[in-house]
Design an enzyme around this catalytic site. Structure first.
Site, PDB file in Angstrom:
ATOM      1  N   ASN A 156       0.964  -1.169   0.105  1.00  0.00           N
ATOM      2  CA  ASN A 156       0.054  -0.060   0.097  1.00  0.00           C
ATOM      3  C   ASN A 156       0.894   1.209   0.012  1.00  0.00           C
ATOM      4  O   ASN A 156       1.517   1.593   1.118  1.00  0.00           O
ATOM      5  CB  ASN A 156      -0.715  -0.054   1.230  1.00  0.00           C
ATOM      6  CG  ASN A 156      -1.650   1.186   1.516  1.00  0.00           C
ATOM      7  OD1 ASN A 156      -1.669   2.083   0.520  1.00  0.00           O
ATOM      8  ND2 ASN A 156      -2.587   1.195   2.589  1.00  0.00           N
ATOM      9  N   HIS A 181      -9.701   1.196   5.513  1.00  0.00           N
ATOM     10  CA  HIS A 181      -8.285   1.297   6.038  1.00  0.00           C
ATOM     11  C   HIS A 181      -8.210   2.001   7.189  1.00  0.00           C
ATOM     12  O   HIS A 181      -9.124   3.099   7.199  1.00  0.00           O
ATOM     13  CB  HIS A 181      -7.333   1.542   4.802  1.00  0.00           C
ATOM     14  CG  HIS A 181      -6.000   1.889   5.310  1.00  0.00           C
ATOM     15  ND1 HIS A 181      -5.185   2.880   6.145  1.00  0.00           N
ATOM     16  CD2 HIS A 181      -5.055   0.769   5.193  1.00  0.00           C
ATOM     17  CE1 HIS A 181      -4.325   2.336   6.344  1.00  0.00           C
ATOM     18  NE2 HIS A 181      -3.804   1.368   5.774  1.00  0.00           N
ATOM     19  N   GLU A 235      -6.467   4.485   8.138  1.00  0.00           N
ATOM     20  CA  GLU A 235      -6.409   5.896   8.049  1.00  0.00           C
ATOM     21  C   GLU A 235      -7.776   6.476   7.381  1.00  0.00           C
ATOM     22  O   GLU A 235      -8.043   7.381   7.794  1.00  0.00           O
ATOM     23  CB  GLU A 235      -5.168   5.968   7.145  1.00  0.00           C
ATOM     24  CG  GLU A 235      -3.948   5.920   7.641  1.00  0.00           C
ATOM     25  CD  GLU A 235      -2.751   5.435   6.646  1.00  0.00           C
ATOM     26  OE1 GLU A 235      -2.960   5.237   5.600  1.00  0.00           O
ATOM     27  OE2 GLU A 235      -1.869   5.102   7.427  1.00  0.00           O
ATOM     28  N   GLU A 275      -5.173  -5.236  10.953  1.00  0.00           N
ATOM     29  CA  GLU A 275      -4.057  -4.295  11.006  1.00  0.00           C
ATOM     30  C   GLU A 275      -4.474  -3.658  12.327  1.00  0.00           C
ATOM     31  O   GLU A 275      -5.093  -2.388  12.405  1.00  0.00           O
ATOM     32  CB  GLU A 275      -4.161  -3.339   9.917  1.00  0.00           C
ATOM     33  CG  GLU A 275      -3.951  -3.949   8.532  1.00  0.00           C
ATOM     34  CD  GLU A 275      -3.497  -2.797   7.500  1.00  0.00           C
ATOM     35  OE1 GLU A 275      -2.383  -3.143   7.008  1.00  0.00           O
ATOM     36  OE2 GLU A 275      -4.224  -2.026   7.032  1.00  0.00           O
ATOM     37  N   SER A 304       3.641  -2.338  10.444  1.00  0.00           N
ATOM     38  CA  SER A 304       4.933  -2.457  10.364  1.00  0.00           C
ATOM     39  C   SER A 304       5.600  -3.681   9.913  1.00  0.00           C
ATOM     40  O   SER A 304       6.620  -3.976  10.688  1.00  0.00           O
ATOM     41  CB  SER A 304       5.111  -1.929  11.943  1.00  0.00           C
ATOM     42  OG  SER A 304       4.915  -0.688  12.259  1.00  0.00           O
TER      43      SER A 304
HETATM   44  P1  PGA Z   1       2.815   0.275   7.932  1.00  0.00           P
HETATM   45  O1  PGA Z   1       1.229   0.326   6.900  1.00  0.00           O
HETATM   46  O2  PGA Z   1       3.520  -1.061   7.183  1.00  0.00           O
HETATM   47  O3  PGA Z   1       3.675   1.536   7.323  1.00  0.00           O
HETATM   48  O4  PGA Z   1       2.814  -0.008   9.017  1.00  0.00           O
HETATM   49  C1  PGA Z   1       0.517  -0.713   6.948  1.00  0.00           C
HETATM   50  C2  PGA Z   1      -0.957  -0.253   6.163  1.00  0.00           C
HETATM   51  O5  PGA Z   1      -1.318   0.683   6.600  1.00  0.00           O
HETATM   52  O6  PGA Z   1      -1.416  -0.880   5.532  1.00  0.00           O
END
Ligand code: PGA
Length: 257
Positions: A7, A94, A96, A166, A211
């Site tokens: 992503n 997601h 965010e 996540e 992460s």
């Molecule tokens: P990250 O993001 O690997 O930078 O923690 C994962 C994601 O938002 O899908």
């Protein structure tokens, strides 16, 4: 089969996206058994990345998906338009979108249903914020997210949907869930899914995200409960993403043999 999805979030222009996409395609060239790989560029780069990847084994995904086939929905990109640009997947819900832009479960359910009515496979993202992990209510929290997102959706085939677990506290923080925490949640998510869908939840792909990096990819991917990884930050660096792809291929050959 393992999945490795990258992503790219709100990063990279068209030229840089094409270059990174080509780099990902090169990492798979000549390899016998490859995972299911998809990259999720910004909407503006989808068309050019699609062209660059046309003869490769890398698939394309979008970072969000509109609520309906067409109509007066300014700023939305419909599942039909994503199909049109060659996108096989779309992220839905997601963290965010949920936590920065206030997308609620009802909106996410609408996006999911629109996506299910198209050829674009939704990748439904769920995960608890830190306070729910700390007070032990993380399972209930994620179960509610799944129930609400899937309300009104009919899933008869496990390949119609991918779920990504996540945990919010692990995204972009460098703090990964332990393998044990991820496995436990994936098992739990499957048990909840089995009450919500008409397909076999054991056959559904459940990915881990938060992460993921070269240092932890192998440990996560070698677990049978973890069908793959959704990678944010580390997917923007070709070397790091290549190492994650290599980890997936190593796991696949070890499990085959
Ligand atoms: P990250 O993001 O690997 O930078 O923690 C994962 C994601 O938002 O899908």
């Amino acid at each position: 089969m393992k999945y490795v999805f990258g992503n790219w979030k709100m990063n990279l222009g068209i030229r840089e996206s094409v270059a990174l996409g080509r780099g990902v395609a090169r990492s798979l060239r000549g390899r016998e058994r490859t995972p299911e790989v998809a990259v999720f560029p910004a909407f503006t780069a989808l068309s050019e990345v699609y062209k660059a990847l046309a003869r490769s084994r890398v698939n394309l995904g979008a970072q969000n998906v509109g609520v309906d086939r067409s109509g007066a929905f300014s700023g939305e990109v419909s599942p039909a338009q994503l199909e049109d640009v060659g996108s096989s997947y779309a992220l839905v819900g997601h963290s965010e979108r949920r936590w920065i832009f206030g997308e609620d479960d009802e909106l996410i359910a609408r996006r999911l249903r629109a996506c299910l009515a198209s050829k674009v496979t939704p990748v439904l993202c769920v995960g608890e914020p830190l306070e729910h992990r700390e007070d032990g209510s993380h399972e209930g929290f994620v179960a509610d997210q799944l129930k609400r997102a899937l309300s009104g959706a009919v899933i008869r085939n496990a390949s119609q949907l991918i779920v990504a677990y996540e945990p919010v506290w692990a995204i972009g923080t460098g703090k990964t869930a332990t393998v044990a925490q991820a496995v436990e949640m994936h098992t739990y998510i499957r048990s909840v899914l089995s009450t919500l869908i008409d397909a076999d939840a054991n056959e559904m792909a459940v990915l881990y995200g938060g992460s993921v990096k070269p240092e932890n990819a192998y440990q996560l991917l070698r677990e049978r409960e973890i069908d793959g990884v959704l990678v944010g930050g580390a997917s923007l660096k070709i070397r790091a993403f290549q190492e994650i792809l290599d980890a997936a291929m190593d796991v696949m050959s070890a499990q085959e043999g």
